[in-house]
Design a protein around this motif. Sequence first.
Motif, PDB file in Angstrom:
ATOM      1  N   UNK A 170      49.114  49.391  42.885  1.00  0.00           N
ATOM      2  CA  UNK A 170      49.396  48.007  43.253  1.00  0.00           C
ATOM      3  C   UNK A 170      48.116  47.183  43.373  1.00  0.00           C
ATOM      4  N   UNK A 171      47.074  47.786  43.942  1.00  0.00           N
ATOM      5  CA  UNK A 171      45.809  47.073  44.141  1.00  0.00           C
ATOM      6  C   UNK A 171      45.090  46.848  42.818  1.00  0.00           C
ATOM      7  N   UNK A 172      45.021  47.880  41.986  1.00  0.00           N
ATOM      8  CA  UNK A 172      44.268  47.780  40.745  1.00  0.00           C
ATOM      9  C   UNK A 172      45.008  46.970  39.679  1.00  0.00           C
ATOM     10  N   UNK A 197      40.246  42.655  49.703  1.00  0.00           N
ATOM     11  CA  UNK A 197      39.789  43.716  48.807  1.00  0.00           C
ATOM     12  C   UNK A 197      38.355  43.518  48.346  1.00  0.00           C
ATOM     13  N   UNK A 198      37.674  42.488  48.864  1.00  0.00           N
ATOM     14  CA  UNK A 198      36.293  42.250  48.477  1.00  0.00           C
ATOM     15  C   UNK A 198      36.127  41.561  47.144  1.00  0.00           C
ATOM     16  N   UNK A 238      38.504  41.653  34.744  1.00  0.00           N
ATOM     17  CA  UNK A 238      39.144  42.800  34.075  1.00  0.00           C
ATOM     18  C   UNK A 238      38.698  44.130  34.672  1.00  0.00           C
ATOM     19  N   UNK A 239      37.937  44.089  35.768  1.00  0.00           N
ATOM     20  CA  UNK A 239      37.401  45.326  36.333  1.00  0.00           C
ATOM     21  C   UNK A 239      38.506  46.237  36.859  1.00  0.00           C
ATOM     22  N   UNK A 240      39.402  45.705  37.634  1.00  0.00           N
ATOM     23  CA  UNK A 240      40.448  46.539  38.234  1.00  0.00           C
ATOM     24  C   UNK A 240      41.397  47.109  37.185  1.00  0.00           C
ATOM     25  N   UNK A 247      47.438  49.222  54.757  1.00  0.00           N
ATOM     26  CA  UNK A 247      46.069  48.752  54.573  1.00  0.00           C
ATOM     27  C   UNK A 247      45.754  47.698  55.635  1.00  0.00           C
ATOM     28  N   UNK A 248      44.635  47.869  56.303  1.00  0.00           N
ATOM     29  CA  UNK A 248      44.240  46.903  57.338  1.00  0.00           C
ATOM     30  C   UNK A 248      43.775  45.620  56.663  1.00  0.00           C
ATOM     31  N   UNK A 249      44.478  44.535  56.939  1.00  0.00           N
ATOM     32  CA  UNK A 249      44.154  43.248  56.337  1.00  0.00           C
ATOM     33  C   UNK A 249      42.978  42.602  57.075  1.00  0.00           C
ATOM     34  N   UNK A 250      42.037  42.098  56.302  1.00  0.00           N
ATOM     35  CA  UNK A 250      40.915  41.364  56.863  1.00  0.00           C
ATOM     36  C   UNK A 250      41.044  39.897  56.478  1.00  0.00           C
TER      37      UNK A 250
END
Length: 271
Positions: free
Chosen positions: A267-269, A201-202, A219-221, A150-153
């Motif tokens: 992993x992200x969620x 991830x915004x 709790x969205x993810x 994943x490209x890190x910003x």
Amino acid sequence: MFLFVLTRILGKKQISQLTFFEYVIGITLGDLAGNISTDVEANYVHGVIAILVWVLVPFVLEIFTLKSKTLRLWFEGNGRVLIKDGKILEGNLKKERYTGDELLEQLRTKGVFRVADVEFAMLESSGDLSILLKTENQPLTPKHIGLKKVIEKPTQAVIMDGVIQNEPLAAAGKGRGWLQMELEKLGVAKENVFLGQVDTDGQLTVDLFDDKLVIPASTERPAVLACLKKCEADLELYSLTTQNAKAKQLYETCSIQLTQVIQQVHTILRA
């Protein structure tokens, strides 16, 4: 001001880890500036000329060293290997007049407490110790476990002292409407936010002026992850209960594809 301008011309190396030559230059410039500042009876022009000479010499030498490796080795020195394959090279340690205690101290500053964990360690010409850990002791990366890169910003500070920062907000690819909606979800006003940041991830995280206030965790993810897992379970259930061969094959294929998607975003969620 004069010394500051000249130091800026010499570059950032003067404030980083110094080589032997840069160390001598720094001491000399400081001593000359001190003499000019305190010796009011002397002709300050002579001191300024001396400073200019001591700035011009390293500046010219730096230009030459960019083109000559021999000059770089002579003025800046060369690194020396102190640890190889987990073993200390005592001969090189003596050449650098390094004691075992000093080596262990340098390792501890790098977060290494056992020499056997080190594959390679070199004492650089700047005096810093560069360390390469053995493969089994290196930190786990997404590549090791097969995760897609994943490209890190960079994280953007979109709120500072209760004021929305338009440029970082635009750099994060967000607008004021989105920011206001996220603040409403957290139940806080922008005037109460000391610092608000948008990560790679915004996701918006805030630090409030009142440290006693507790911000509810998002709790969205986890909800999205739970929904995906429920869909996966439903597809498996449909494939088991249907009597139609084509439908059964379709459900199984979709279930496998959804399982792969869940593995990629798990992993992200989960965060």
